[in-house]
Design a protein around this motif. Structure first.
Motif, PDB file in Angstrom:
ATOM      1  N   VAL A  25       0.837  -1.203   0.000  1.00  9.50           N
ATOM      2  CA  VAL A  25       0.000   0.000   0.000  1.00  9.50           C
ATOM      3  C   VAL A  25       0.872   1.253   0.000  1.00  9.50           C
ATOM      4  O   VAL A  25       0.616   2.196  -0.761  1.00  9.50           O
ATOM      5  CB  VAL A  25      -0.978  -0.009   1.196  1.00  9.50           C
ATOM      6  CG1 VAL A  25      -1.718   1.320   1.318  1.00  9.50           C
ATOM      7  CG2 VAL A  25      -1.985  -1.151   1.057  1.00  9.50           C
ATOM      8  N   CYS A  32      -5.519  -1.398  -1.760  1.00 12.78           N
ATOM      9  CA  CYS A  32      -6.065  -1.904  -0.503  1.00 12.78           C
ATOM     10  C   CYS A  32      -5.656  -3.359  -0.337  1.00 12.78           C
ATOM     11  O   CYS A  32      -5.539  -4.085  -1.327  1.00 12.78           O
ATOM     12  CB  CYS A  32      -7.589  -1.797  -0.563  1.00 12.78           C
ATOM     13  SG  CYS A  32      -8.471  -2.582   0.782  1.00 12.78           S
ATOM     14  N   ASN A  34      -6.958  -6.578   2.186  1.00  9.62           N
ATOM     15  CA  ASN A  34      -7.745  -7.157   3.274  1.00  9.62           C
ATOM     16  C   ASN A  34      -6.940  -8.322   3.831  1.00  9.62           C
ATOM     17  O   ASN A  34      -6.380  -9.108   3.065  1.00  9.62           O
ATOM     18  CB  ASN A  34      -9.091  -7.681   2.775  1.00  9.62           C
ATOM     19  CG  ASN A  34      -9.910  -6.613   2.102  1.00  9.62           C
ATOM     20  OD1 ASN A  34     -10.160  -6.702   0.912  1.00  9.62           O
ATOM     21  ND2 ASN A  34     -10.319  -5.597   2.833  1.00  9.62           N
ATOM     22  N   TYR A  96     -15.539   2.372  -7.527  1.00  8.45           N
ATOM     23  CA  TYR A  96     -14.508   1.602  -6.841  1.00  8.45           C
ATOM     24  C   TYR A  96     -13.311   1.351  -7.756  1.00  8.45           C
ATOM     25  O   TYR A  96     -12.157   1.512  -7.353  1.00  8.45           O
ATOM     26  CB  TYR A  96     -15.073   0.276  -6.322  1.00  8.45           C
ATOM     27  CG  TYR A  96     -14.113  -0.456  -5.438  1.00  8.45           C
ATOM     28  CD1 TYR A  96     -13.917  -0.059  -4.122  1.00  8.45           C
ATOM     29  CD2 TYR A  96     -13.380  -1.540  -5.915  1.00  8.45           C
ATOM     30  CE1 TYR A  96     -13.021  -0.718  -3.301  1.00  8.45           C
ATOM     31  CE2 TYR A  96     -12.487  -2.207  -5.104  1.00  8.45           C
ATOM     32  CZ  TYR A  96     -12.308  -1.784  -3.792  1.00  8.45           C
ATOM     33  OH  TYR A  96     -11.409  -2.443  -2.989  1.00  8.45           O
ATOM     34  N   GLU A 103      -5.479   5.374  -6.699  1.00 10.94           N
ATOM     35  CA  GLU A 103      -4.607   5.086  -5.556  1.00 10.94           C
ATOM     36  C   GLU A 103      -3.358   4.276  -5.892  1.00 10.94           C
ATOM     37  O   GLU A 103      -2.495   4.092  -5.043  1.00 10.94           O
ATOM     38  CB  GLU A 103      -5.403   4.389  -4.447  1.00 10.94           C
ATOM     39  CG  GLU A 103      -6.490   5.254  -3.844  1.00 10.94           C
ATOM     40  CD  GLU A 103      -5.977   6.550  -3.219  1.00 10.94           C
ATOM     41  OE1 GLU A 103      -4.793   6.627  -2.840  1.00 10.94           O
ATOM     42  OE2 GLU A 103      -6.778   7.494  -3.102  1.00 10.94           O
TER      43      GLU A 103
END
Length: 105
Positions: A25, A32, A34, A96, A103
């Motif tokens: 990241v 992202c 998880n 999204y 990003e």
């Protein structure tokens, strides 16, 4: 080929997963990650059936960055042959997917 993908990565511990995730990241290779602790994995390794507790990571990125993601994971990972698999995102929320694009570098 899809422009975006999900990278599946397993790690030996929560600490290792967090280190890899933070690096991916921070370097903007993924938008992202998880982290799912406590998965049970069964697999063949060097002729033996193994049963291990692992940590699963799911990282969202652009497919074009997969080679860089793979290289960085291998640098930080304790496994000789870590699981690093890209699955294409065929469809997703436009907002999204735009966020993933924004990003990542």
């Amino acid at each position: 080929m899809s422009e975006y993908g999900v990278v599946y990565i397993t790690a030996s511990s929560q600490e290792e997963a967090e280190k890899i995730a933070a690096h991916l990241v921070a370097t903007r290779l993924v938008a992202c990650v998880n982290i799912f602790p406590g998965i049970q994995s069964l697999f063949w390794w060097e002729g033996k059936l193994c049963r291990e507790q692992e940590v699963f990571m799911m990282a969202k990125t652009r497919a074009s960055l997969f080679g860089h993601v793979c290289d960085e994971v291998k640098k930080l990972h304790s496994y000789k042959v870590p699981e690093i698999i890209l699955l294409p995102i065929e469809e997703g929320s436009a907002d999204y997917l735009q966020w993933i694009k924004y990003e990542t570098k």
